[in-house]
Motif scaffolding. Structure first.
Motif: not given
Length: 176
Positions: A43-52, A102-105, A127-130
């Protein structure tokens, strides 16, 4: 500074560097279980990220649709090469229930926005800043792409560059 003091200083520096390397190796091995070691069928781990644009994207909100989850960086030449292909196929498949994220590192907003503008990207770039999502997914080389089916399962993990034909076939495979 006399020879004895200089030798002592050099030996101390070498000892500190070696001790740091050992500590890092132990830390990396002990925390390996915490970092993602995902495989096909997981199962793909859930996440919440903010776009540009400031919008949040939660993976679980895409349940029932296919997700083409791509980890990338602006400095990564293979990433840059495949972005136009991803954009083309995103346009083709977006009305068929396949989404590109697209998840930027964790690069700067300036670099990312410049890249988006230069390549005229219309799909969400988050963006995955952390680096929490990168760790959860066990990202090592870039680019790395996860194909996630409508049930939220990982159907394929691709490391390295893809051709436009590859991307088309992968998106077809996760279509609801």
């Amino acid at each position: 500074m006399n020879k004895k003091k200089r030798r002592l200083l050099i030996r101390t520096i070498i000892l500190i560097v070696l001790a740091s390397a050992v500590i890092y190796t132990l830390y990396a091995n002990f925390t390996k279980g915490e970092r993602g070691t995902l495989e096909k069928g997981d199962q793909a781990p859930d996440f919440v990220l903010t776009d540009m644009n400031g919008d949040t994207h939660r993976l679980s909100d895409y349940k029932g649709e296919g997700v083409f989850l791509n980890f990338w960086g602006t400095w990564c030449k293979p990433c840059e090469k495949e972005m136009p292909y991803m954009e083309n196929q995103s346009q083709k498949f977006k009305d068929q229930g396949v989404n590109v994220i697209a998840v930027n590192v964790g690069e700067s907003d300036f670099q990312i926005n410049k890249f988006i503008e230069e390549h005229q990207l219309t799909f969400p770039v988050v963006v995955d800043k952390e680096k929490d999502v990168q760790n959860a997914y066990g990202i090592k080389p870039l680019p790395t792409t996860f194909l996630i089916n409508p049930e939220g399962e990982i159907t394929k993990i691709i490391t390295g560059s893809m051709s436009e034909k590859d991307i088309e076939q992968f998106m077809e495979s996760i279509k609801p």
